[in-house]
Design a protein around this motif. Structure first.
Motif, short mmCIF file in Angstrom:
data_model
loop_
_atom_site.label_atom_id
_atom_site.label_comp_id
_atom_site.label_asym_id
_atom_site.label_seq_id
_atom_site.Cartn_x
_atom_site.Cartn_y
_atom_site.Cartn_z
N THR A 151 0.85 -1.19 0.00
CA THR A 151 0.00 0.00 0.00
C THR A 151 0.88 1.24 0.00
N VAL A 152 0.39 2.30 -0.64
CA VAL A 152 1.10 3.58 -0.69
C VAL A 152 0.20 4.66 -0.11
N ILE A 153 0.72 5.42 0.85
CA ILE A 153 -0.02 6.51 1.48
C ILE A 153 0.83 7.77 1.37
N GLY A 154 0.26 8.80 0.75
CA GLY A 154 1.01 10.01 0.46
C GLY A 154 1.21 10.92 1.65
N GLU A 155 2.00 11.98 1.42
CA GLU A 155 2.43 12.87 2.50
C GLU A 155 1.29 13.59 3.20
#
Length: 240
Positions: free
Chosen positions: A84-88
């Motif tokens: 999973t990728v979670i942005g700033e």
């Protein structure tokens, strides 16, 4: 601290029937990713950006989950399986469930100035596997995003989003008020609005196919020429 950890483990166990004990949940990559993010986020807020990034890279190497140190995460986030990728600038509320291969992505400002460019997830949101939630949008409380859906607009509270580009479905109140729906998609429930005839969309399509088959059969029967009658009189043999 120990009591909060126990409550966190129990919240994961309530949403996942696989683990047999709390000890097994301690091996989940999502739990490690969230724990390491807490440290990275503390360093990020202290403006120790290099150290925060270092922990972020170590966490990504260890778990396969990339959470930017600047992301704000509430209580009891459950990331199942990972990747999973979670942005700033993402913000995540309490008791959110995220399945594998989900992206909380951002939009690139035309002027290059950073700002709020990642989604905000309210409490009790469920994101199905492969979902892409993009831009500075808000996903309302208890909303669900189905597998592989792409969401680029705000999601109302309690709505279910499916498709590419994702659209909302008509979900009864008694459905979205349930405590938890695995994978963000209702099972054994209609995902499309019911047609005017009272049947589901699939039944309407099957009726149309049956009607078309009958029409094609009628046209073929009309265009097929009738066979010529055969003569039953025997031929006379010519005498030589």
């Amino acid at each position: 601290m120990f009591d909060s950890l126990i409550a966190y483990l129990d919240s994961i166990r309530a949403r996942d029937p696989a683990p047999r004990s709390r000890w097994e949940i301690l091996l989940y990559p999502g739990l490690w990713a969230v724990g390491l993010h807490r440290v990275a986020h503390w360093l990020f807020e202290a403006e120790l950006y290099f150290m925060a990034r270092l922990i972020n890279h170590f966490s990504r190497f260890l778990t396969g989950i990339d959470i930017h140190p600047g992301a704000k995460i509430g209580r009891h986030l459950f990331i199942d399986h990972g990747f999973t990728v979670i942005g700033e600038t993402a913000e995540i509320g309490d008791n959110v469930t995220i399945y594998q291969c989900v992206t909380l992505g951002g939009t690139n400002p035309a002027n290059g100035v950073p700002g709020k460019r990642h989604p905000t997830l309210c409490d009790n949101v469920i994101l199905g596997s492969g979902a892409q939630v993009l831009g500075p949008i808000t996903v309302g409380a208890r909303a669900r995003v189905g597998a592989n859906a792409v969401v680029t607009d705000d999601v109302p509270e309690g709505a279910t989003m499916i498709g590419l580009k994702a659209r909302s479905t008509l979900v009864p109140v008694e459905t979205w008020l349930k405590d938890f729906i695995p994978y963000g998609t209702p099972c054994k429930e209609p995902c499309e609005p019911v047609g005017g005839s009272g049947g589901s969309r699939v039944e309407e399509l099957e009726a149309e196919v049956a009607l078309l088959k009958a029409q094609v059969a009628a046209l073929l029967a009309r265009e097929t020429p009738e066979p010529e009658p055969t003569s039953t009189t025997p031929r006379r043999r010519s005498r030589s």
